[in-house]
Design an enzyme around this catalytic site. Structure first.
Site, PDB file in Angstrom:
ATOM      1  N   ARG A  76       0.883  -1.328   0.039  1.00 17.55           N
ATOM      2  CA  ARG A  76       0.115  -0.017   0.002  1.00 17.55           C
ATOM      3  C   ARG A  76       0.896   1.411  -0.045  1.00 17.55           C
ATOM      4  O   ARG A  76       2.079   1.134   0.245  1.00 17.55           O
ATOM      5  CB  ARG A  76      -0.984   0.035   1.144  1.00 17.55           C
ATOM      6  CG  ARG A  76      -0.092  -0.007   2.458  1.00 17.55           C
ATOM      7  CD  ARG A  76      -0.805   0.277   3.506  1.00 17.55           C
ATOM      8  NE  ARG A  76      -0.247   0.143   4.889  1.00 17.55           N
ATOM      9  CZ  ARG A  76       0.542   1.125   5.381  1.00 17.55           C
ATOM     10  NH1 ARG A  76       0.818   2.106   4.829  1.00 17.55           N
ATOM     11  NH2 ARG A  76       1.288   1.032   6.647  1.00 17.55           N
ATOM     12  N   GLN A  79       3.360   4.734   5.076  1.00 17.28           N
ATOM     13  CA  GLN A  79       4.421   4.664   5.879  1.00 17.28           C
ATOM     14  C   GLN A  79       3.724   3.654   6.887  1.00 17.28           C
ATOM     15  O   GLN A  79       2.859   2.919   6.598  1.00 17.28           O
ATOM     16  CB  GLN A  79       5.202   5.692   6.579  1.00 17.28           C
ATOM     17  CG  GLN A  79       5.794   6.843   5.403  1.00 17.28           C
ATOM     18  CD  GLN A  79       7.247   7.068   5.805  1.00 17.28           C
ATOM     19  OE1 GLN A  79       8.027   6.470   6.387  1.00 17.28           O
ATOM     20  NE2 GLN A  79       7.560   8.139   5.118  1.00 17.28           N
ATOM     21  N   THR A  81       2.131   1.857  10.204  1.00 23.04           N
ATOM     22  CA  THR A  81       1.061   1.898  10.907  1.00 23.04           C
ATOM     23  C   THR A  81       0.638   0.567  11.766  1.00 23.04           C
ATOM     24  O   THR A  81       1.645  -0.171  11.508  1.00 23.04           O
ATOM     25  CB  THR A  81      -0.150   2.247  10.263  1.00 23.04           C
ATOM     26  OG1 THR A  81      -1.276   2.891  11.263  1.00 23.04           O
ATOM     27  CG2 THR A  81      -0.597   1.264   9.573  1.00 23.04           C
ATOM     28  N   TYR A  82       0.018   0.755  12.811  1.00 24.48           N
ATOM     29  CA  TYR A  82      -0.531  -0.253  13.552  1.00 24.48           C
ATOM     30  C   TYR A  82      -1.925  -0.689  13.360  1.00 24.48           C
ATOM     31  O   TYR A  82      -2.759   0.158  13.306  1.00 24.48           O
ATOM     32  CB  TYR A  82       0.053  -0.043  14.962  1.00 24.48           C
ATOM     33  CG  TYR A  82      -0.781  -1.188  15.932  1.00 24.48           C
ATOM     34  CD1 TYR A  82      -0.016  -2.340  16.099  1.00 24.48           C
ATOM     35  CD2 TYR A  82      -1.816  -0.615  17.006  1.00 24.48           C
ATOM     36  CE1 TYR A  82      -0.604  -3.378  16.896  1.00 24.48           C
ATOM     37  CE2 TYR A  82      -2.558  -1.747  17.544  1.00 24.48           C
ATOM     38  CZ  TYR A  82      -1.676  -2.764  17.639  1.00 24.48           C
ATOM     39  OH  TYR A  82      -2.318  -3.925  18.504  1.00 24.48           O
ATOM     40  N   HIS A  83      -2.130  -2.020  13.211  1.00 19.76           N
ATOM     41  CA  HIS A  83      -3.609  -2.489  13.455  1.00 19.76           C
ATOM     42  C   HIS A  83      -3.651  -3.576  14.384  1.00 19.76           C
ATOM     43  O   HIS A  83      -2.766  -4.255  14.673  1.00 19.76           O
ATOM     44  CB  HIS A  83      -3.959  -3.343  11.919  1.00 19.76           C
ATOM     45  CG  HIS A  83      -3.654  -2.638  10.758  1.00 19.76           C
ATOM     46  ND1 HIS A  83      -4.513  -1.260  10.614  1.00 19.76           N
ATOM     47  CD2 HIS A  83      -2.933  -2.761   9.490  1.00 19.76           C
ATOM     48  CE1 HIS A  83      -4.058  -0.901   9.522  1.00 19.76           C
ATOM     49  NE2 HIS A  83      -3.224  -1.618   8.902  1.00 19.76           N
ATOM     50  N   SER A 148      -6.016   6.526   9.727  1.00 20.62           N
ATOM     51  CA  SER A 148      -4.871   6.626   8.642  1.00 20.62           C
ATOM     52  C   SER A 148      -5.483   5.757   7.293  1.00 20.62           C
ATOM     53  O   SER A 148      -6.391   4.992   7.330  1.00 20.62           O
ATOM     54  CB  SER A 148      -3.847   5.481   9.128  1.00 20.62           C
ATOM     55  OG  SER A 148      -3.283   6.044  10.390  1.00 20.62           O
ATOM     56  N   LEU A 162      -8.714   2.117   4.724  1.00 18.61           N
ATOM     57  CA  LEU A 162      -8.552   3.288   5.842  1.00 18.61           C
ATOM     58  C   LEU A 162      -8.594   2.243   7.051  1.00 18.61           C
ATOM     59  O   LEU A 162      -9.036   1.099   7.503  1.00 18.61           O
ATOM     60  CB  LEU A 162      -9.610   4.107   6.123  1.00 18.61           C
ATOM     61  CG  LEU A 162     -11.274   3.535   6.084  1.00 18.61           C
ATOM     62  CD1 LEU A 162     -11.591   3.428   7.522  1.00 18.61           C
ATOM     63  CD2 LEU A 162     -12.088   4.426   5.255  1.00 18.61           C
ATOM     64  N   ALA A 163      -7.998   2.854   8.257  1.00 20.00           N
ATOM     65  CA  ALA A 163      -7.948   2.208   9.510  1.00 20.00           C
ATOM     66  C   ALA A 163      -8.648   3.157  10.525  1.00 20.00           C
ATOM     67  O   ALA A 163      -7.981   4.512  10.777  1.00 20.00           O
ATOM     68  CB  ALA A 163      -6.611   1.818   9.773  1.00 20.00           C
ATOM     69  N   CYS A 179       2.904   6.742  10.603  1.00 17.16           N
ATOM     70  CA  CYS A 179       2.757   7.144   9.463  1.00 17.16           C
ATOM     71  C   CYS A 179       4.234   8.222   9.058  1.00 17.16           C
ATOM     72  O   CYS A 179       4.082   9.042   8.278  1.00 17.16           O
ATOM     73  CB  CYS A 179       1.514   8.140   9.170  1.00 17.16           C
ATOM     74  SG  CYS A 179       0.196   7.343   9.236  1.00 17.16           S
TER      75      CYS A 179
END
EC number: 2.3.1.181
Length: 225
Positions: A76, A79, A81-83, A148, A162-163, A179
Site C-alpha cells: 500500500r 508509511q 502504521t499499527y493494526h 490512517s 482506511l483504519a 505514518c
C-alpha cells in the site's frame, strides 16, 4: 464536497470479523487480479490481530521498538502504521476507472466519510492536504490522528483502504513513528465521546462512504472472500 461521480450499480459489503493481516492482504490481491469490468465493487470490514504494516514509502527507522508484534512489508501507499483489535479497518475494492474516480477523489471520499461519521457523535474532525488521514484538535490545541489511509491501484482498481481507531490498546503506537511522523499523537473515538465499538462505527462509516461513491444497491455478506 461536490464530486461528480456516476451512480454505481452494486456494492457488496463483507464482514470478515477478526483476521490475521497476511491472508486478507493476499485475498485482496487475488480479488483485484481476477476481477473483470463487470465485477461488483466490494468493501471488506475487518479487525486485525496485532501487526505493524510498512507501506511502500516506509523507512526502517520509523519502527522504533516493534518487539513481539510482527512487521509486514505491504504494497500500500504510505508509511508504517499499527493494526489491532478494536480498530475498524475498511478495505475498499473499487473499480476506479468504472467509477471515473481519480485516486485523489477516492482519498477525499474516504476522509469525508470518516469526518461525517464522527460528526454524528459531535466530534469535529478534519483532513490535511499534506498528510492523508483524519485528525482532531484537543482542548489544549494539540493535534491527534485517529484515522490512517493507504491505497494501492492495480489494473485500474483500488485495494487497501482506511483504519479508524475505535476502542483499542493504543500503546503499540508508541513503538513506531505513526505514518512516519515522530511524536505523532494518536487517539480513538471512544476517548472522544464517539463510537465505543467497531460494530457501532462500521455501519455508519460504510453507509457514508457508499453514499459518497454513489452505489445504488448494497448487499451484505458474512462469507469469506
Amino acid at each position: 464536497m461536490s464530486l461528480q461521480i456516476p451512480a454505481q450499480p452494486q456494492l457488496l459489503v463483507r464482514q470478515l470479523g477478526r483476521r490475521p493481516y497476511q491472508p486478507v492482504w493476499d485475498a485482496m490481491k487475488a480479488f483485484t487480479d481476477n476481477r473483470t469490468s463487470d465485477t461488483p465493487d466490494e468493501f471488506w470490514v475487518v479487525e486485525h490481530d496485532p501487526v505493524y504494516t510498512q507501506g511502500q514509502a516506509g523507512k526502517a527507522e520509523h519502527l522504533l521498538a516493534p518487539g513481539d508484534i510482527p512487521v509486514v512489508q505491504s504494497d500500500r501507499g504510505g508509511q508504517v502504521t499499527y493494526h489491532g483489535p478494536g480498530q475498524l479497518v475498511l478495505y475498499v475494492l473499487v473499480d476506479v476507472r468504472r467509477s471515473k474516480l481519480s485516486v485523489r477523489e477516492l482519498v477525499t471520499c474516504l476522509e469525508t466519510a470518516i469526518i461525517n461519521t464522527l460528526a454524528k457523535s459531535d466530534i469535529q474532525a478534519y483532513a490535511k492536504a499534506d498528510a492523508p488521514g483524519v485528525y482532531v484538535t484537543n482542548e489544549l490545541g494539540m493535534e491527534a490522528k485517529l484515522a490512517s489511509l493507504g491505497l494501492r491501484i492495480r489494473k485500474g482498481c483500488s485495494f487497501h483502504g482506511l483504519a479508524l481507531n475505535i476502542n483499542m490498546d493504543m500503546t503499540p503506537f508508541l513503538r513506531i513513528n505513526p505514518c512516519g511522523y515522530a511524536g505523532m499523537a494518536m487517539t480513538q473515538t471512544s476517548a472522544l465521546g464517539g463510537p465505543q465499538s467497531v460494530a457501532e462505527a462500521q455501519a455508519i462509516l460504510v453507509a457514508e462512504l457508499a453514499s459518497l461513491i454513489g452505489y445504488q444497491t448494497i448487499t451484505n455478506a458474512d462469507d469469506t472472500p
